[in-house]
Design a protein around this motif. Structure first.
Motif, PDB file in Angstrom:
ATOM      1  N   GLU A 180       0.807  -1.216   0.000  1.00 43.43           N
ATOM      2  CA  GLU A 180       0.000   0.000   0.000  1.00 43.43           C
ATOM      3  C   GLU A 180       0.841   1.267   0.000  1.00 43.43           C
ATOM      4  N   ARG A 181       1.935   1.295   0.743  1.00 44.80           N
ATOM      5  CA  ARG A 181       2.776   2.500   0.758  1.00 44.80           C
ATOM      6  C   ARG A 181       3.327   2.797  -0.631  1.00 44.80           C
ATOM      7  N   TYR A 182       3.679   1.751  -1.351  1.00 39.99           N
ATOM      8  CA  TYR A 182       4.215   1.930  -2.696  1.00 39.99           C
ATOM      9  C   TYR A 182       3.122   2.381  -3.664  1.00 39.99           C
ATOM     10  N   ARG A 183       1.909   1.843  -3.482  1.00 42.72           N
ATOM     11  CA  ARG A 183       0.807   2.263  -4.345  1.00 42.72           C
ATOM     12  C   ARG A 183       0.530   3.749  -4.178  1.00 42.72           C
ATOM     13  N   ARG A 184       0.546   4.216  -2.932  1.00 40.15           N
ATOM     14  CA  ARG A 184       0.301   5.636  -2.680  1.00 40.15           C
ATOM     15  C   ARG A 184       1.406   6.498  -3.292  1.00 40.15           C
ATOM     16  N   PHE A 185       2.642   6.052  -3.146  1.00 39.98           N
ATOM     17  CA  PHE A 185       3.764   6.784  -3.741  1.00 39.98           C
ATOM     18  C   PHE A 185       3.602   6.852  -5.255  1.00 39.98           C
ATOM     19  N   SER A 186       3.235   5.733  -5.861  1.00 39.20           N
ATOM     20  CA  SER A 186       3.047   5.681  -7.304  1.00 39.20           C
ATOM     21  C   SER A 186       1.924   6.608  -7.746  1.00 39.20           C
ATOM     22  N   ALA A 187       0.801   6.578  -7.023  1.00 38.95           N
ATOM     23  CA  ALA A 187      -0.356   7.394  -7.398  1.00 38.95           C
ATOM     24  C   ALA A 187      -0.058   8.883  -7.273  1.00 38.95           C
ATOM     25  N   ARG A 188       0.665   9.262  -6.225  1.00 38.34           N
ATOM     26  CA  ARG A 188       0.957  10.682  -6.004  1.00 38.34           C
ATOM     27  C   ARG A 188       1.928  11.240  -7.039  1.00 38.34           C
ATOM     28  N   ASN A 189       2.817  10.400  -7.525  1.00 39.03           N
ATOM     29  CA  ASN A 189       3.896  10.887  -8.381  1.00 39.03           C
ATOM     30  C   ASN A 189       3.764  10.468  -9.838  1.00 39.03           C
ATOM     31  N   ARG A 190       2.675   9.787 -10.163  1.00 39.15           N
ATOM     32  CA  ARG A 190       2.508   9.279 -11.525  1.00 39.15           C
ATOM     33  C   ARG A 190       2.405  10.416 -12.533  1.00 39.15           C
ATOM     34  N   ILE A 191       3.128  10.264 -13.616  1.00 37.41           N
ATOM     35  CA  ILE A 191       3.035  11.204 -14.730  1.00 37.41           C
ATOM     36  C   ILE A 191       2.321  10.535 -15.905  1.00 37.41           C
ATOM     37  N   LYS A 192       2.701   9.296 -16.179  1.00 41.67           N
ATOM     38  CA  LYS A 192       2.042   8.552 -17.248  1.00 41.67           C
ATOM     39  C   LYS A 192       0.615   8.215 -16.817  1.00 41.67           C
ATOM     40  N   PRO A 193      -0.372   8.451 -17.673  1.00 34.44           N
ATOM     41  CA  PRO A 193      -1.766   8.165 -17.293  1.00 34.44           C
ATOM     42  C   PRO A 193      -2.010   6.676 -17.122  1.00 34.44           C
ATOM     43  N   ARG A 194      -2.942   6.362 -16.219  1.00 30.78           N
ATOM     44  CA  ARG A 194      -3.312   4.968 -15.987  1.00 30.78           C
ATOM     45  C   ARG A 194      -4.794   4.912 -15.654  1.00 30.78           C
ATOM     46  N   ASN A 195      -5.524   4.073 -16.355  1.00 21.97           N
ATOM     47  CA  ASN A 195      -6.965   3.964 -16.154  1.00 21.97           C
ATOM     48  C   ASN A 195      -7.260   2.767 -15.257  1.00 21.97           C
ATOM     49  N   THR A 196      -7.130   2.974 -13.947  1.00 23.85           N
ATOM     50  CA  THR A 196      -7.374   1.872 -13.017  1.00 23.85           C
ATOM     51  C   THR A 196      -8.848   1.483 -12.977  1.00 23.85           C
ATOM     52  N   GLN A 197      -9.736   2.427 -13.267  1.00 17.94           N
ATOM     53  CA  GLN A 197     -11.163   2.094 -13.302  1.00 17.94           C
ATOM     54  C   GLN A 197     -11.440   1.031 -14.355  1.00 17.94           C
ATOM     55  N   ASP A 198     -10.830   1.187 -15.516  1.00 17.58           N
ATOM     56  CA  ASP A 198     -11.003   0.202 -16.581  1.00 17.58           C
ATOM     57  C   ASP A 198     -10.366  -1.128 -16.194  1.00 17.58           C
ATOM     58  N   GLU A 199      -9.207  -1.071 -15.539  1.00 13.79           N
ATOM     59  CA  GLU A 199      -8.541  -2.298 -15.101  1.00 13.79           C
ATOM     60  C   GLU A 199      -9.434  -3.076 -14.139  1.00 13.79           C
ATOM     61  N   HIS A 200     -10.039  -2.381 -13.187  1.00 13.82           N
ATOM     62  CA  HIS A 200     -10.907  -3.048 -12.216  1.00 13.82           C
ATOM     63  C   HIS A 200     -12.172  -3.596 -12.879  1.00 13.82           C
ATOM     64  N   ARG A 201     -12.727  -2.841 -13.807  1.00 14.54           N
ATOM     65  CA  ARG A 201     -13.933  -3.312 -14.497  1.00 14.54           C
ATOM     66  C   ARG A 201     -13.646  -4.587 -15.281  1.00 14.54           C
ATOM     67  N   ARG A 202     -12.510  -4.622 -15.959  1.00 15.85           N
ATOM     68  CA  ARG A 202     -12.155  -5.803 -16.748  1.00 15.85           C
ATOM     69  C   ARG A 202     -11.897  -7.011 -15.845  1.00 15.85           C
ATOM     70  N   LEU A 203     -11.315  -6.779 -14.683  1.00 15.06           N
ATOM     71  CA  LEU A 203     -11.120  -7.865 -13.725  1.00 15.06           C
ATOM     72  C   LEU A 203     -12.462  -8.429 -13.262  1.00 15.06           C
ATOM     73  N   MET A 204     -13.393  -7.534 -12.956  1.00 14.37           N
ATOM     74  CA  MET A 204     -14.713  -7.967 -12.511  1.00 14.37           C
ATOM     75  C   MET A 204     -15.418  -8.769 -13.601  1.00 14.37           C
ATOM     76  N   GLU A 205     -15.376  -8.279 -14.830  1.00 13.03           N
ATOM     77  CA  GLU A 205     -16.057  -8.956 -15.933  1.00 13.03           C
ATOM     78  C   GLU A 205     -15.453 -10.328 -16.215  1.00 13.03           C
TER      79      GLU A 205
END
Length: 238
Positions: A180-205
């Motif tokens: 979790e600490r690494y995820r927060r670091f990644s989210a705060r400092n991310r420059i490249k876009p990432r669509n986690t909503q789509d990733e989660h939706r595809r996992l659910m489907e």
């Protein structure tokens, strides 16, 4: 941590009139919460006497809490140097990720194979709850919002909840928290876009569609993206 936040972590069910948890459990929750949020910095010394003054706990529950955090990998202990919040490093993140890539896909595949309609319902409900809060919170704020964090873990744990092994599910939960600490670091400092909503939706489907091979591949990619982003940031490629 503010007094209000501290009280919430000490006894989250206080409003329901439930009995307060033991002091060692309260201390564990507070320290764990602060480490995961980054309020206790990686490598920071955790002196018993300082913690006693800050949280009004005696040394016994604090030591018990710290030893539990050592077992979770969030605190390190040394006979001569005492306790410290675990350091963050590329090698540590890679180690966590490697174990997650073994445990979570295995638990996910088992859940897809053995999960009932009730399991499917848990997955859909957890995904819906995650989507709902993402609709209310700006994308750039969601990934360090506390409610989003809880629902995010809830979704991931729902995916593996039919694995049939208490130890495997507990391992997935512990590794999720260590990352979790690494995820927060990644989210705060991310420059490249990432669509986690789509990733989660595809996992659910893929989960409710019982597409085990696709689901496992999607999960592995989902888990490794954060690791790649942190490594890129450290290299200056973020």
């Amino acid at each position: 941590m503010s007094t209000v936040d501290s009280d919430m972590v000490r006894n989250p069910s206080a409003e329901r009139g439930d009995k307060a948890p033991p002091l060692s459990e309260q201390a564990f929750r507070i320290l764990r919460h602060q480490i995961l949020r980054g309020e206790i910095a990686p490598g920071e010394k955790l002196r018993i006497e300082v913690l006693q003054k800050e949280y009004s706990f005696s040394s016994s529950p604090l030591r018990e809490a710290l030893n539990r955090l050592v077992a979770e990998g969030l605190v390190t202990a040394d006979d001569h140097r005492g306790f410290r919040a675990a350091a963050m490093s590329q090698s540590d993140l890679q180690d966590i990720t490697n174990f997650r890539l073994v445990a979570e896909p295995a638990a996910f595949a088992q859940s897809i194979a053995a999960g009932t309609d009730e399991w499917e319902g848990r997955v859909v409900a957890a995904h819906h709850q995650l989507e709902r809060i993402e609709e209310k919170i700006a994308r750039e704020e969601a990934h360090w919002n506390e409610e989003w964090t809880l629902r995010h873990k809830g979704f991931h744990m729902a995916l593996v909840s039919a694995a049939g092994s208490v130890r495997l599910i507990a391992t997935c939960s512990s590794l999720f928290d260590q990352a979790e600490r690494y995820r927060r670091f990644s989210a705060r400092n991310r420059i490249k876009p990432r669509n986690t909503q789509d990733e989660h939706r595809r996992l659910m489907e893929a989960a409710i569609g019982r597409q085990a091979e696709l689901a496992v591949a999607l999960l592995k990619e989902h888990l490794t993206l954060t690791t790649r982003n942190v490594i890129d940031l450290q290299r200056g490629d973020g």
